[in-house]
Motif scaffolding. Sequence first.
Motif, short mmCIF file in Angstrom:
data_model
loop_
_atom_site.label_atom_id
_atom_site.label_comp_id
_atom_site.label_asym_id
_atom_site.label_seq_id
_atom_site.Cartn_x
_atom_site.Cartn_y
_atom_site.Cartn_z
N CYS A 157 -6.75 -22.92 -10.35
CA CYS A 157 -6.17 -23.94 -9.46
C CYS A 157 -6.34 -25.29 -10.14
O CYS A 157 -7.46 -25.73 -10.40
CB CYS A 157 -6.86 -23.94 -8.10
N LEU A 158 -5.23 -25.96 -10.41
CA LEU A 158 -5.23 -27.27 -11.03
C LEU A 158 -5.13 -28.31 -9.92
O LEU A 158 -4.11 -28.40 -9.23
CB LEU A 158 -4.07 -27.38 -12.01
N VAL A 159 -6.19 -29.09 -9.74
CA VAL A 159 -6.31 -29.96 -8.57
C VAL A 159 -5.46 -31.22 -8.75
O VAL A 159 -5.60 -31.95 -9.75
CB VAL A 159 -7.78 -30.33 -8.33
N SER A 160 -4.61 -31.46 -7.77
CA SER A 160 -3.69 -32.60 -7.79
C SER A 160 -4.41 -33.91 -7.50
O SER A 160 -5.37 -33.95 -6.74
CB SER A 160 -2.59 -32.38 -6.75
N PHE A 161 -3.90 -35.01 -8.09
CA PHE A 161 -4.40 -36.34 -7.80
C PHE A 161 -3.51 -37.06 -6.77
O PHE A 161 -3.78 -38.21 -6.43
CB PHE A 161 -4.43 -37.21 -9.06
N ALA A 162 -2.44 -36.42 -6.31
CA ALA A 162 -1.50 -37.07 -5.40
C ALA A 162 -2.22 -37.48 -4.12
O ALA A 162 -2.87 -36.65 -3.47
CB ALA A 162 -0.35 -36.13 -5.07
N PRO A 163 -2.14 -38.75 -3.72
CA PRO A 163 -2.92 -39.22 -2.56
C PRO A 163 -2.63 -38.47 -1.27
O PRO A 163 -3.53 -38.23 -0.48
CB PRO A 163 -2.55 -40.71 -2.46
N GLU A 164 -1.38 -38.06 -1.06
CA GLU A 164 -1.05 -37.35 0.17
C GLU A 164 -1.70 -35.97 0.21
O GLU A 164 -1.85 -35.39 1.30
CB GLU A 164 0.46 -37.23 0.33
N GLN A 165 -2.13 -35.43 -0.93
CA GLN A 165 -2.76 -34.13 -0.96
C GLN A 165 -4.27 -34.19 -0.85
O GLN A 165 -4.91 -33.16 -0.61
CB GLN A 165 -2.38 -33.38 -2.24
N ILE A 166 -4.85 -35.37 -1.03
CA ILE A 166 -6.31 -35.46 -1.02
C ILE A 166 -6.86 -36.46 -0.01
O ILE A 166 -8.07 -36.60 0.12
CB ILE A 166 -6.84 -35.82 -2.42
N GLU A 167 -5.98 -37.16 0.72
CA GLU A 167 -6.46 -38.16 1.68
C GLU A 167 -7.22 -37.48 2.81
O GLU A 167 -6.94 -36.35 3.19
CB GLU A 167 -5.30 -38.97 2.23
N ARG A 168 -8.20 -38.23 3.35
CA ARG A 168 -9.03 -37.70 4.43
C ARG A 168 -9.31 -38.83 5.43
O ARG A 168 -9.71 -39.92 5.05
CB ARG A 168 -10.35 -37.16 3.88
N SER A 169 -9.01 -38.57 6.69
CA SER A 169 -9.33 -39.49 7.79
C SER A 169 -8.62 -40.84 7.65
O SER A 169 -9.10 -41.85 8.17
CB SER A 169 -10.85 -39.73 7.86
N GLY A 170 -7.49 -40.86 6.96
CA GLY A 170 -6.71 -42.08 6.88
C GLY A 170 -7.32 -43.18 6.05
O GLY A 170 -6.82 -44.30 6.04
N SER A 171 -8.42 -42.93 5.34
CA SER A 171 -9.07 -43.97 4.54
C SER A 171 -8.39 -44.09 3.18
O SER A 171 -7.55 -43.27 2.81
CB SER A 171 -10.55 -43.63 4.35
N THR A 172 -8.73 -45.15 2.44
CA THR A 172 -8.19 -45.33 1.10
C THR A 172 -8.57 -44.15 0.21
O THR A 172 -9.73 -43.74 0.17
CB THR A 172 -8.72 -46.64 0.48
N VAL A 173 -7.60 -43.61 -0.49
CA VAL A 173 -7.84 -42.44 -1.32
C VAL A 173 -8.38 -42.89 -2.68
O VAL A 173 -7.81 -43.77 -3.33
CB VAL A 173 -6.54 -41.64 -1.51
N SER A 174 -9.48 -42.26 -3.11
CA SER A 174 -10.16 -42.71 -4.32
C SER A 174 -10.50 -41.54 -5.24
O SER A 174 -10.28 -40.36 -4.89
CB SER A 174 -11.44 -43.45 -3.96
N VAL A 175 -11.06 -41.87 -6.39
CA VAL A 175 -11.54 -40.86 -7.33
C VAL A 175 -12.52 -39.91 -6.66
O VAL A 175 -12.53 -38.71 -6.94
CB VAL A 175 -12.21 -41.55 -8.54
N ARG A 176 -13.33 -40.42 -5.78
CA ARG A 176 -14.34 -39.58 -5.12
C ARG A 176 -13.69 -38.49 -4.28
O ARG A 176 -14.22 -37.38 -4.18
CB ARG A 176 -15.26 -40.45 -4.28
N ASP A 177 -12.56 -38.80 -3.66
CA ASP A 177 -11.85 -37.78 -2.87
C ASP A 177 -11.34 -36.66 -3.78
O ASP A 177 -11.41 -35.48 -3.43
CB ASP A 177 -10.69 -38.41 -2.11
N VAL A 178 -10.80 -37.02 -4.95
CA VAL A 178 -10.35 -36.01 -5.90
C VAL A 178 -11.54 -35.15 -6.35
O VAL A 178 -11.45 -33.92 -6.41
CB VAL A 178 -9.67 -36.66 -7.11
N ALA A 179 -12.67 -35.80 -6.63
CA ALA A 179 -13.86 -35.06 -7.04
C ALA A 179 -14.33 -34.11 -5.95
O ALA A 179 -14.78 -32.99 -6.24
CB ALA A 179 -14.98 -36.03 -7.42
#
Length: 376
Positions: A259-281
């Motif tokens: 599974c190659l993890v996407s960096f697209a913000p809509e795929q990793i956003e959580r709770s409506g907060s600003t999407v960051s490197v930490r969310d991808v991690a």
Amino acid sequence: MADLQDDPQNTSAIGELDQPTSAPASVPEPPPLGDDDGLDRARALLAAHPVADGHNTLAKALALTPWHDLEVGESALDTDIPRLRAGGVGAQFWALTDDTDITDPAGATLERLDRIRSLIASCPQWLRLALTAGDLADARNCGRIASFLGPVTAHALGDSLGTLRSYHVLGVRALALSPGTRWTEPGLSRFGLEVVREANRLGILLDLSGSTEGTWRRTLDASTAPALLSRSAAASLTRHPLNAADELLAELGAHGGVCLVSFAPEQIERSGSTVSVRDVADHIERVRDVAGPGHVGLSGTYGLSTGAPRTTGLEDASCYPNLIAELLDRGWTETEIAALTWDNLVRVVRDAEFTARATATRRAPSGATIEELDGP
């Protein structure tokens, strides 16, 4: 499109350029994130273990950009040669996917294929077409970015196995089994199973990103080669049509896929907060925990125009060191980083080739039609 018949591995025209070449002076530095020591260590690791990235849509973006200079630098796009090199990218899958409602999917796919092939041919000192895992190693040893073609989408086949074989001749090495055809929804049909078998024979990777449960289950059961998710993330953290449920991740790992993890913000956003490197991690670690450490990789999902939504700290293709620095800060080892960035995806490519060689001796090209297998 005569250039599509050129020998992609003919290096006689570049001669001395076969030696590693230094990057242009204009190569940008990734935006600062965390301490300098962490970023320096991340860059050093990427120099030794470059990124094999699973999805870049530059072929589509180039059609919408009236003028571009990817070799020197391109302000209108998030991907160019300087940024790929600054990001430590050593291999790239150039996506040829298109929208399901397009009137001529095969024609659009061939246009994108020709666009990327032309780009690779125009930058021989930076890019090299890759058709095999061996080509990946050769490109890396010569200081080039290995360029894989694909995936194409299922509806671009036109319900024809002959078209699949033609794509393979042109260098395509991945097929997305996404919804949009009568043989991939609501689940994989008999013709769909024949597509899986023919892809295995050819060595074409099967991409399950966004596929229905009926499709991914039957694919994993029928395929003799590992599959991949070219642009997914953990559905348990973020609900999105392209993200994978834990059940799929576990099955993918059990079947040797990645599974190659996407960096697209809509795929990793959580709770409506600003999407960051930490969310991808967080998504990377979730996929690793469920699928296994040998079954997770990276998918920047770059290839977008300026102004597209971005993940903070991962705004363009130069930013991979920021992510690696975050993972190092979380305690990841060099061996784990190497598996994430390069080894896991390359293993899947190699395993698909092994399956193709083993299958070719006992299976002829299939002449089956969708009418014969699924009815009119």
